[in-house]
Scaffold this motif. Structure first.
Motif, PDB file in Angstrom:
ATOM      1  N   ASP A 137      -2.176 115.767 127.062  1.00 48.78           N
ATOM      2  CA  ASP A 137      -2.455 114.438 127.643  1.00 48.78           C
ATOM      3  C   ASP A 137      -1.249 113.511 127.513  1.00 48.78           C
ATOM      4  OD1 ASP A 137      -4.973 115.377 128.202  1.00 48.78           O
ATOM      5  OD2 ASP A 137      -5.949 114.334 126.529  1.00 48.78           O
ATOM      6  N   VAL A 138      -0.623 113.513 126.338  1.00 47.28           N
ATOM      7  CA  VAL A 138       0.523 112.624 126.110  1.00 47.28           C
ATOM      8  C   VAL A 138       1.696 113.044 126.988  1.00 47.28           C
ATOM      9  CG1 VAL A 138       2.239 111.892 124.408  1.00 47.28           C
ATOM     10  CG2 VAL A 138      -0.183 111.892 123.813  1.00 47.28           C
ATOM     11  N   ASN A 139       1.935 114.348 127.092  1.00 48.00           N
ATOM     12  CA  ASN A 139       3.036 114.814 127.938  1.00 48.00           C
ATOM     13  C   ASN A 139       2.805 114.441 129.403  1.00 48.00           C
ATOM     14  OD1 ASN A 139       4.607 115.800 125.868  1.00 48.00           O
ATOM     15  ND2 ASN A 139       3.918 117.918 126.093  1.00 48.00           N
ATOM     16  N   GLU A 140       1.549 114.523 129.859  1.00 46.51           N
ATOM     17  CA  GLU A 140       1.248 114.111 131.239  1.00 46.51           C
ATOM     18  C   GLU A 140       1.537 112.621 131.418  1.00 46.51           C
ATOM     19  OE1 GLU A 140      -2.788 115.240 132.071  1.00 46.51           O
ATOM     20  OE2 GLU A 140      -2.275 117.369 132.196  1.00 46.51           O
ATOM     21  N   ALA A 158      11.052 112.316 123.991  1.00 49.68           N
ATOM     22  CA  ALA A 158       9.681 112.003 123.575  1.00 49.68           C
ATOM     23  C   ALA A 158       8.818 113.272 123.565  1.00 49.68           C
ATOM     24  CB  ALA A 158       9.076 110.958 124.498  1.00 49.68           C
ATOM     25  N   GLU A 159       8.994 114.115 124.586  1.00 48.53           N
ATOM     26  CA  GLU A 159       8.228 115.374 124.623  1.00 48.53           C
ATOM     27  C   GLU A 159       8.595 116.263 123.437  1.00 48.53           C
ATOM     28  OE1 GLU A 159       8.994 117.006 128.509  1.00 48.53           O
ATOM     29  OE2 GLU A 159       7.329 115.903 129.408  1.00 48.53           O
ATOM     30  N   ALA A 160       9.857 116.265 123.060  1.00 56.13           N
ATOM     31  CA  ALA A 160      10.281 117.048 121.892  1.00 56.13           C
ATOM     32  C   ALA A 160       9.625 116.510 120.621  1.00 56.13           C
ATOM     33  CB  ALA A 160      11.800 117.018 121.764  1.00 56.13           C
ATOM     34  N   LYS A 161       9.534 115.179 120.503  1.00 56.69           N
ATOM     35  CA  LYS A 161       8.875 114.581 119.330  1.00 56.69           C
ATOM     36  C   LYS A 161       7.388 114.941 119.316  1.00 56.69           C
ATOM     37  CE  LYS A 161      12.017 110.727 118.595  1.00 56.69           C
ATOM     38  NZ  LYS A 161      12.249 109.307 118.764  1.00 56.69           N
TER      39      LYS A 161
END
Length: 187
Positions: A137-140, A158-161
């Motif tokens: 959900d967060v990645n989307e 951010a996606e890596a975190k």
């Protein structure tokens, strides 16, 4: 845009923490042969027409490792509590007297221990699925931000975190499972 990315990262970490907490609560409900008042948390008694947790109508104590004693605040609740426990899936046989309800927790068989380990593994998998769902959900949301003009590098960072959070919380769930397995299999 940076504030929004930070918001999503904070939200991801908080939600994953809640998923971990929920998994801990579910593990606490899996009894490992020891008497624990938490065993009764999911049971509801009929209290003047309202389904009410046993802990809200009685004092639940574990006087020793194999016994639970439930002392209701109103004497008329003794039979209702005993009936609820008898009809539950806990497999316990309540004994009631004038003071309250006593539950003797039988020692577990090897087969029962293995079943409880399977149940714990299923709960840990549910926790991991929740954590992965949060990551998805967060990645989307982060990708939507990128389409709205956030820099690609910021979104990738951010996606890596988010992935680091995911790995961290999944390893914490695995740790909890290891502890629970040890607790269940220890005689």
């Amino acid at each position: 845009m940076d504030e929004e990315i930070k918001f999503y990262l904070d939200e991801a970490e908080e939600s994953m923490g809640k998923a971990l907490d929920h998994t801990q609560v579910e593990f606490a409900r899996i009894r490992a042969g020891k008497a624990s008042p938490a065993m009764l948390d999911s049971l509801r008694v009929d209290y003047y027409g309202t389904p009410t947790p046993i802990a809200n109508v009685a004092n639940v104590a574990a006087p020793d490792a194999r016994t639970l004693f439930i002392k209701p605040w109103e004497k008329n609740m003794i039979s209702e509590i005993a009936k609820t426990i008898k009809n539950s899936d806990l497999g316990l046989n309540p004994q009631s007297d004038a003071e309250g309800v006593r539950l003797n927790i039988p020692p577990m068989t090897e087969e029962r221990r293995r079943d409880l380990v399977k149940q714990a593994k299923a709960e840990s998998e549910n926790g991991k699925v929740r954590i992965r769902g949060i990551r998805k959900d967060v990645n989307e949301s982060l990708r939507k931000l990128q389409k709205e003009g956030a820099s690609e590098d910021a979104v990738k960072d951010a996606e890596a975190k988010v992935q680091k959070f995911t790995d961290s919380y999944i390893s914490k769930v695995d740790e909890l499972l290891g502890k629970k397995e040890t607790e269940i299999m220890t005689i």
